[in-house]
Enzyme design. Sequence first.
Site, PDB file in Angstrom:
ATOM      1  N   HIS A   1       0.851  -1.200   0.000  1.00 44.00           N
ATOM      2  CA  HIS A   1       0.000   0.000   0.000  1.00 44.00           C
ATOM      3  C   HIS A   1       0.888   1.251   0.000  1.00 44.00           C
ATOM      4  O   HIS A   1       0.390   2.357   0.176  1.00 44.00           O
ATOM      5  CB  HIS A   1      -0.854   0.057   1.260  1.00 44.00           C
ATOM      6  CG  HIS A   1      -2.005  -0.912   1.324  1.00 44.00           C
ATOM      7  ND1 HIS A   1      -2.836  -1.164   0.268  1.00 44.00           N
ATOM      8  CD2 HIS A   1      -2.481  -1.666   2.359  1.00 44.00           C
ATOM      9  CE1 HIS A   1      -3.767  -2.044   0.657  1.00 44.00           C
ATOM     10  NE2 HIS A   1      -3.573  -2.359   1.908  1.00 44.00           N
TER      11      HIS A   1
ATOM     12  N   ARG B   1     -10.219   2.953  -5.696  1.00 43.89           N
ATOM     13  CA  ARG B   1     -11.676   2.786  -5.639  1.00 43.89           C
ATOM     14  C   ARG B   1     -12.315   4.128  -5.325  1.00 43.89           C
ATOM     15  O   ARG B   1     -11.670   4.994  -4.713  1.00 43.89           O
ATOM     16  CB  ARG B   1     -11.965   1.804  -4.502  1.00 43.89           C
ATOM     17  CG  ARG B   1     -13.392   1.420  -4.344  1.00 43.89           C
ATOM     18  CD  ARG B   1     -13.547   0.446  -3.188  1.00 43.89           C
ATOM     19  NE  ARG B   1     -14.853  -0.177  -3.241  1.00 43.89           N
ATOM     20  CZ  ARG B   1     -15.306  -1.052  -2.367  1.00 43.89           C
ATOM     21  NH1 ARG B   1     -14.531  -1.435  -1.355  1.00 43.89           N
ATOM     22  NH2 ARG B   1     -16.510  -1.566  -2.479  1.00 43.89           N
TER      23      ARG B   1
ATOM     24  N   TYR C   1     -11.576  -0.185  -9.038  1.00 43.08           N
ATOM     25  CA  TYR C   1     -12.464  -1.280  -8.621  1.00 43.08           C
ATOM     26  C   TYR C   1     -13.767  -1.276  -9.423  1.00 43.08           C
ATOM     27  O   TYR C   1     -14.223  -2.314  -9.900  1.00 43.08           O
ATOM     28  CB  TYR C   1     -12.757  -1.109  -7.120  1.00 43.08           C
ATOM     29  CG  TYR C   1     -13.635  -2.165  -6.493  1.00 43.08           C
ATOM     30  CD1 TYR C   1     -13.114  -3.386  -6.095  1.00 43.08           C
ATOM     31  CD2 TYR C   1     -14.992  -1.917  -6.263  1.00 43.08           C
ATOM     32  CE1 TYR C   1     -13.907  -4.350  -5.492  1.00 43.08           C
ATOM     33  CE2 TYR C   1     -15.799  -2.875  -5.658  1.00 43.08           C
ATOM     34  CZ  TYR C   1     -15.263  -4.089  -5.276  1.00 43.08           C
ATOM     35  OH  TYR C   1     -16.060  -5.037  -4.671  1.00 43.08           O
TER      36      TYR C   1
HETATM   37  P1  A3P Z   1     -16.602  -3.840   0.852  1.00 39.92           P
HETATM   38  O1  A3P Z   1     -16.194  -3.542   2.263  1.00 39.92           O
HETATM   39  O2  A3P Z   1     -17.173  -2.642   0.157  1.00 39.92           O
HETATM   40  O3  A3P Z   1     -17.477  -5.031   0.723  1.00 39.92           O
HETATM   41  P2  A3P Z   1      -9.203  -4.885   0.293  1.00 39.92           P
HETATM   42  O4  A3P Z   1      -9.059  -6.282  -0.249  1.00 39.92           O
HETATM   43  O5  A3P Z   1      -8.374  -3.891  -0.452  1.00 39.92           O
HETATM   44  O6  A3P Z   1      -9.028  -4.858   1.754  1.00 39.92           O
HETATM   45  O7  A3P Z   1     -10.686  -4.441  -0.057  1.00 39.92           O
HETATM   46  C1  A3P Z   1     -11.786  -5.058   0.554  1.00 39.92           C
HETATM   47  C2  A3P Z   1     -13.025  -4.773  -0.281  1.00 39.92           C
HETATM   48  O8  A3P Z   1     -13.006  -5.597  -1.452  1.00 39.92           O
HETATM   49  C3  A3P Z   1     -14.272  -5.114   0.489  1.00 39.92           C
HETATM   50  O9  A3P Z   1     -15.267  -4.199   0.025  1.00 39.92           O
HETATM   51  C4  A3P Z   1     -14.517  -6.545   0.015  1.00 39.92           C
HETATM   52  O10 A3P Z   1     -15.832  -7.002   0.211  1.00 39.92           O
HETATM   53  C5  A3P Z   1     -14.172  -6.422  -1.448  1.00 39.92           C
HETATM   54  N1  A3P Z   1     -13.838  -7.738  -2.046  1.00 39.92           N
HETATM   55  C6  A3P Z   1     -13.150  -8.760  -1.482  1.00 39.92           C
HETATM   56  N2  A3P Z   1     -13.051  -9.793  -2.328  1.00 39.92           N
HETATM   57  C7  A3P Z   1     -13.698  -9.432  -3.451  1.00 39.92           C
HETATM   58  C8  A3P Z   1     -13.955 -10.102  -4.693  1.00 39.92           C
HETATM   59  N3  A3P Z   1     -13.530 -11.343  -4.908  1.00 39.92           N
HETATM   60  N4  A3P Z   1     -14.657  -9.427  -5.628  1.00 39.92           N
HETATM   61  C9  A3P Z   1     -15.097  -8.189  -5.400  1.00 39.92           C
HETATM   62  N5  A3P Z   1     -14.895  -7.504  -4.251  1.00 39.92           N
HETATM   63  C10 A3P Z   1     -14.205  -8.113  -3.284  1.00 39.92           C
END
Ligand code: A3P
Length: 321
Positions: free
Chosen positions: A133, A155, A221
């Site tokens: 990050h 995003r 995203y």
């Molecule tokens: P939400 O909290 O809006 O549901 P990161 O992986 O960067 O920590 O981001 C987490 C976000 O990505 C969360 O969003 C999560 O639900 C979403 N996410 C995780 N796996 C995913 C997938 N396979 N497809 C789409 N979104 C996903």
Amino acid sequence: KYLKQDELTQECRNLLSSLPTEKGWVTSTLYKYQGFWHPCRHLQGVLSCQKHFEAQDTDILLVSTPKSGTTWLKAILFALINRTHFLKPHDNHPLLSNNPHVLVPFLELKLYLEKEENPDLSSLSSPRLFSTHMPYVSLPTSVHDSQSKLVYLCRNPKDALVSLWFFTNKLRIQEMGASPLEEVFEKFCRGVSIYGPFWDHVLGYWEESLKNPKKVLFLKYEEMKEQPEVHLRKLADFLGYSFSSKEEEERMVDGILEICSFENLSKLKVNEEGKLPSGEDYSAFFRKGEVGDWKNHLTAEMVERLDKICEEKFDGSGLKF
Ligand code: A3P
């Protein structure tokens, strides 16, 4: 296994005492280093990584703003790069029994945060897949000096904020309760969030992707959700792993997207029950996986204020959310 506060290097401790601070979203204090906010342990990871990480020309680095779908893109990248080994047969794919964060480790949050300040990564087979990050200004110099590639994911800030709010609430001990949304909203708007200010993070990579499109691929995203096939092919072309016509005939693109889908990954036993060595449940990385959940949480005033900040910050950049 992970560094505790009293195990920080002297260099890190000296630095901490000279940095601006703010109260974080969970418990820890945030320190502003090179223009961005970090808890002290993460900062130690950043410093060690800056000092020791030797990028190789074949390395692929997934860089993202927190909560922008990193877990998803880690899975996609892993499945893409390793597709000849694993996609047929489907049932022994490593993604079915490992969380994506294990398959594609974070540099400063995992590899350089464990006991060893300078882990030996030379035995990993190429192409090595890492994630970070870290903001553009903080990347280790070897990343710039090598032919390594950067895939950047961000995003819509309203969804990133809401997702981060839910995530950090899960990390707070029960007695603390959830942080009021108003409070974290204020902090986010002032740029005080992990790896924030959000806009500076995004702009750093956006500008670099315009200057150097062969080095940095900039993804959102929302665009990935809307046209996953298009973006997976784009990603493959960018990395030099284009799909052959035979693979297209075999619907390899669909196969990868299926195995990496929210529906599939979030329901796997490993992701429902497992946790990171640093304590976070894997399930915390799978919440809704939708675009626009901010509509269910932010007030009209919040939306107006955040939109206005974004308009100002991104003005003239060509970037919109
Ligand atoms: P939400 O909290 O809006 O549901 P990161 O992986 O960067 O920590 O981001 C987490 C976000 O990505 C969360 O969003 C999560 O639900 C979403 N996410 C995780 N796996 C995913 C997938 N396979 N497809 C789409 N979104 C996903």
